[in-house]
Design an enzyme around this catalytic site. Sequence first.
Site, PDB file in Angstrom:
ATOM      1  N   ASP A  67     -30.375  10.482 -29.319  1.00 54.47           N
ATOM      2  CA  ASP A  67     -28.948  10.416 -28.869  1.00 54.47           C
ATOM      3  C   ASP A  67     -28.919   9.575 -27.627  1.00 54.47           C
ATOM      4  O   ASP A  67     -29.856   8.998 -27.051  1.00 54.47           O
ATOM      5  CB  ASP A  67     -28.319  11.635 -28.426  1.00 54.47           C
ATOM      6  N   ASN A 136     -26.029  26.221 -24.789  1.00 51.83           N
ATOM      7  CA  ASN A 136     -25.171  26.685 -26.015  1.00 51.83           C
ATOM      8  C   ASN A 136     -26.036  26.718 -27.253  1.00 51.83           C
ATOM      9  O   ASN A 136     -25.165  26.554 -28.194  1.00 51.83           O
ATOM     10  CB  ASN A 136     -23.936  26.165 -25.808  1.00 51.83           C
ATOM     11  N   HIS A 138     -27.170  23.525 -28.249  1.00 53.15           N
ATOM     12  CA  HIS A 138     -27.239  22.443 -28.998  1.00 53.15           C
ATOM     13  C   HIS A 138     -28.681  21.968 -29.178  1.00 53.15           C
ATOM     14  O   HIS A 138     -29.597  22.005 -28.464  1.00 53.15           O
ATOM     15  CB  HIS A 138     -26.229  21.522 -28.443  1.00 53.15           C
ATOM     16  N   GLU A 143     -23.199  20.147 -31.152  1.00 58.58           N
ATOM     17  CA  GLU A 143     -22.571  21.098 -30.300  1.00 58.58           C
ATOM     18  C   GLU A 143     -22.415  22.158 -31.095  1.00 58.58           C
ATOM     19  O   GLU A 143     -21.994  22.096 -32.264  1.00 58.58           O
ATOM     20  CB  GLU A 143     -21.251  20.546 -29.497  1.00 58.58           C
TER      21      GLU A 143
HETATM   22  C1  F6R Z   1     -31.348  15.182 -25.008  1.00 63.91           C
HETATM   23  C2  F6R Z   1     -30.955  16.079 -26.057  1.00 63.91           C
HETATM   24  C3  F6R Z   1     -30.378  17.411 -25.544  1.00 63.91           C
HETATM   25  C4  F6R Z   1     -31.406  18.310 -24.502  1.00 63.91           C
HETATM   26  C5  F6R Z   1     -30.949  19.576 -24.271  1.00 63.91           C
HETATM   27  C6  F6R Z   1     -31.469  20.187 -22.954  1.00 63.91           C
HETATM   28  O1  F6R Z   1     -31.930  13.905 -25.653  1.00 63.91           O
HETATM   29  O2  F6R Z   1     -30.681  15.836 -27.119  1.00 63.91           O
HETATM   30  O3  F6R Z   1     -30.104  18.261 -26.354  1.00 63.91           O
HETATM   31  O4  F6R Z   1     -32.564  18.300 -25.143  1.00 63.91           O
HETATM   32  O5  F6R Z   1     -29.551  19.333 -23.558  1.00 63.91           O
HETATM   33  O6  F6R Z   1     -31.574  19.425 -22.170  1.00 63.91           O
HETATM   34  P1  F6R Z   1     -32.469  19.758 -20.806  1.00 63.91           P
HETATM   35  O7  F6R Z   1     -33.899  19.539 -21.228  1.00 63.91           O
HETATM   36  O8  F6R Z   1     -32.182  18.816 -19.588  1.00 63.91           O
HETATM   37  O9  F6R Z   1     -32.399  21.261 -20.321  1.00 63.91           O
END
Ligand code: F6R
Length: 245
Positions: A67, A136, A138, A143
């Site tokens: 992303d 959450n 994701h 989401e």
């Molecule tokens: C990042 C992504 C997100 C993160 C998720 C966890 O490319 O796609 O889904 O993997 O938000 O983020 P952290 O590792 O910062 O807790």
Amino acid sequence: MRIYEAKDYQEMSRKAANILAAQVILKPDCVLGLATGSSPIGTYDQLVEGYEKGDLDFSEVKTVNLDEYIGLDHENDQSYYYFMHQHLFDRINIDPANTNVPNGMAEDIAAECERYEELIRSLGGVDIQLLGIGRNGHIGFNEPADSFDKMTHCVDLTESTIEANKRFFASADDVPRQAVSMGSGTIMKAKKILLIACGEDKADAVAKSFFGPVTPEVPASILQLHSDVVVIADTAALSKCPGVL
Ligand code: F6R
């Protein structure tokens, strides 16, 4: 699905890097699906160490990232492009032309989503996709929703994600409101999935994703339907999973 417990972030990172390293050794021209955020930084550090020791060669490896924020250019230190160069690409012998992050500055975001999906197809698909998980549930920026997003698409970030990500920005107002993300369908097409999770604040998401019903309300729960998933989580992140510890 295999779930491995790690005692802490360092051990989680080492175990995850070992799996990615094995992929690179077994298939030197593999396609790695990569993630950003706090979770994979230690994993990338371990891969860099493997490269510096002479154990890993990335010269033929190709990468596709999950992303990118919309509206942040490559020089912006909060863009995922910048993150990937800082934490991995600029520290190993990968050919920059073989690295791919969605272009969040594209004038036509719908066309960019189609281009990205086609790019993944043209590379022969992702051999192993590294994922973190949001509080959450994701994955990528998929989401909680009423249905699973299929392909690479434009996402409106939820308040909870903006709240979680504001730690990287001067204020919540500076967090972009939209992103381009691989869809759940794109992620599910990867041949192998490696999800890493660390910390108590991920415990609910991990338990719901892997021990609850498969529902778009918990996006990572779709991974229960994938035939080759490895989860590496620390003790705190596994603390709400029945019968795992
Ligand atoms: C990042 C992504 C997100 C993160 C998720 C966890 O490319 O796609 O889904 O993997 O938000 O983020 P952290 O590792 O910062 O807790």
